[in-house]
Design a protein around this motif. Structure first.
Motif, mmCIF file in Angstrom:
data_model
loop_
_atom_site.group_PDB
_atom_site.id
_atom_site.type_symbol
_atom_site.label_atom_id
_atom_site.label_comp_id
_atom_site.label_asym_id
_atom_site.label_seq_id
_atom_site.Cartn_x
_atom_site.Cartn_y
_atom_site.Cartn_z
ATOM 1 N N GLU A 179 11.924 4.344 6.095
ATOM 2 C CA GLU A 179 11.392 4.667 4.768
ATOM 3 C C GLU A 179 10.871 3.431 4.048
ATOM 4 O O GLU A 179 10.043 3.531 3.139
ATOM 5 C CB GLU A 179 12.480 5.327 3.910
ATOM 6 N N ASP A 180 11.368 2.259 4.453
ATOM 7 C CA ASP A 180 11.040 1.022 3.741
ATOM 8 C C ASP A 180 9.756 0.398 4.261
ATOM 9 O O ASP A 180 9.422 0.491 5.453
ATOM 10 C CB ASP A 180 12.173 0.006 3.879
ATOM 11 N N ALA A 181 9.059 -0.279 3.359
ATOM 12 C CA ALA A 181 7.837 -0.983 3.727
ATOM 13 C C ALA A 181 8.156 -2.221 4.558
ATOM 14 O O ALA A 181 9.243 -2.809 4.441
ATOM 15 C CB ALA A 181 7.067 -1.398 2.468
ATOM 16 N N LEU A 201 0.835 -1.205 0.000
ATOM 17 C CA LEU A 201 0.000 0.000 0.000
ATOM 18 C C LEU A 201 0.869 1.255 0.000
ATOM 19 O O LEU A 201 1.815 1.375 0.788
ATOM 20 C CB LEU A 201 -0.916 0.016 1.224
ATOM 21 N N LEU A 202 0.526 2.204 -0.886
ATOM 22 C CA LEU A 202 1.229 3.486 -0.975
ATOM 23 C C LEU A 202 0.276 4.613 -0.606
ATOM 24 O O LEU A 202 -0.884 4.629 -1.040
ATOM 25 C CB LEU A 202 1.768 3.703 -2.382
ATOM 26 N N ALA A 203 0.764 5.570 0.178
ATOM 27 C CA ALA A 203 -0.088 6.660 0.664
ATOM 28 C C ALA A 203 -0.682 7.476 -0.478
ATOM 29 O O ALA A 203 -1.832 7.917 -0.401
ATOM 30 C CB ALA A 203 0.713 7.561 1.598
ATOM 31 N N GLU A 204 0.091 7.668 -1.547
ATOM 32 C CA GLU A 204 -0.404 8.472 -2.665
ATOM 33 C C GLU A 204 -1.490 7.754 -3.465
ATOM 34 O O GLU A 204 -2.143 8.368 -4.318
ATOM 35 C CB GLU A 204 0.743 8.879 -3.596
ATOM 36 N N VAL A 207 2.848 2.768 3.188
ATOM 37 C CA VAL A 207 2.018 3.131 4.338
ATOM 38 C C VAL A 207 2.541 2.457 5.597
ATOM 39 O O VAL A 207 2.762 3.106 6.625
ATOM 40 C CB VAL A 207 0.544 2.748 4.084
ATOM 41 N N PHE A 208 2.733 1.142 5.521
ATOM 42 C CA PHE A 208 3.143 0.391 6.708
ATOM 43 C C PHE A 208 4.649 0.135 6.661
ATOM 44 O O PHE A 208 5.130 -0.650 5.856
ATOM 45 C CB PHE A 208 2.347 -0.899 6.806
#
Length: 316
Positions: free
Chosen positions: A226-228, A155-158, A214-215
């Motif tokens: 910074e990494d998922a 999941l990406l915030a954008e 996101v996570f």
């Protein structure tokens, strides 16, 4: 900087698939001592020699990796040879194994975990609070969207839009069920309790996340990276939440427990299978049925009713 052809080829395969394929090729070459390009006979022998210690699903995954390697390198695919298929079928007949499924995490367990998290957030220091806020968002989004661990990790915030009081949308550029490669949009509702939207907003607010994963990883000092998160880390998070919340047999739960838990909750609420398939993203009926537990698995109630009816019949 413009992308190269190799960049786009690399992006065409999901990271998890690429890693599992690479591991399978290494096992065939380095561990077993096979040569590439392979012959159908060597593939058949490889399957036969691992028939007793690897599951049929693992063997199928190894074949898929070998097939992909040959196609990408421009060689004929030896895994499609008739006698390779017969060997695989024979293994499934002689070494049948019951499929191991994750234990469903039901709505009562979800509520218990959220109650535990909320209580802990009142008494712990700031570094641990960040972790709890993140984990609550993972739990509630994972449950209400029936996401797999890799989908949560990707999941990406954008690619997330929130509509206050209504719900939120997620766009995933790559998922296991998206064979078209066009990406899939999902929706989740804003709820009066156990709300995934509130949990998400609380997390991105405390983490100051506006774009990117996101996570994310959090170190022992509470610093957000910074990494998922890796998908396997999410499985560990869910098991830890179950254990700390006093839920028994926590090791039996995984990210698929959220998927199965939601599917069974929806089934109990009398969603029809078509609605459930559309919401979760299942493409076929059999995929959906693998996740559903019948409330009467032995059909006892129906058979008992049938027997009562039979007693009312007049016999000559």
């Amino acid at each position: 900087m413009s992308k190269s052809v190799n960049d786009y080829i690399h992006a065409a395969t999901r990271d998890n698939t690429r890693k599992s394929y690479r591991s399978a090729i290494e096992h065939y070459e380095s561990t077993w001592g096979g040569f590439l390009p392979a012959t159908a006979d060597s593939i058949a022998r490889y399957l036969a020699e691992h028939a007793e210690n690897l599951s049929i699903n693992t063997l199928r995954q190894r074949l898929a990796a070998l097939s992909a390697w040959h196609r990408e390198q421009g060689f004929a695919d030896p895994t499609k040879a008739p006698h390779v298929k017969k060997v695989l079928k024979g293994i499934s007949q002689l070494h049948p194994k019951r499929e191991k499924r994750a234990k469903p995490l039901g709505i009562k367990e979800i509520a218990a975990i959220v109650e535990y998290i909320d209580a802990q957030m009142l008494s712990v220091n700031n570094p641990e609070q960040r972790r709890l806020v993140r984990d609550k968002a993972i739990l509630l989004i994972g449950f209400w969207r029936a996401f797999r661990s890799d989908e949560l990790a990707n999941l990406l915030a954008e690619h997330i839009d929130v509509f206050p009081g209504e719900g939120m949308t997620f766009f995933l550029a790559s998922t296991k069920g998206d064979r078209s490669g066009r990406g899939v949009e999902y929706r989740a509702p804003a709820l009066k309790e156990l709300c995934p939207v509130e949990a998400y907003q609380a997390w991105i607010h405390i983490a100051h996340i506006t774009e990117g994963p996101v996570f994310r990883k959090i170190n022992r000092w509470g610093h957000i990276g910074e990494d998922a998160l890796h998908p396997t880390s999410i499985i560990g998070i869910i098991r830890a939440l179950c254990e700390h919340s006093g839920i028994e047999n926590s090791s039996e739960y995984s990210s698929h427990s959220l998927r199965r838990g939601f599917a069974n909750w929806a089934n109990d609420q009398r969603w029809n299978v078509k609605e459930l398939m559309a919401y979760v993203g299942w493409k076929d009926f059999h995929s959906a049925m693998r996740y559903l537990d019948s409330p009467d698995p032995f059909h006892k109630e129906k058979i008992e009713l049938g027997l009562q009816g039979d007693k009312g019949l007049e016999h000559p």
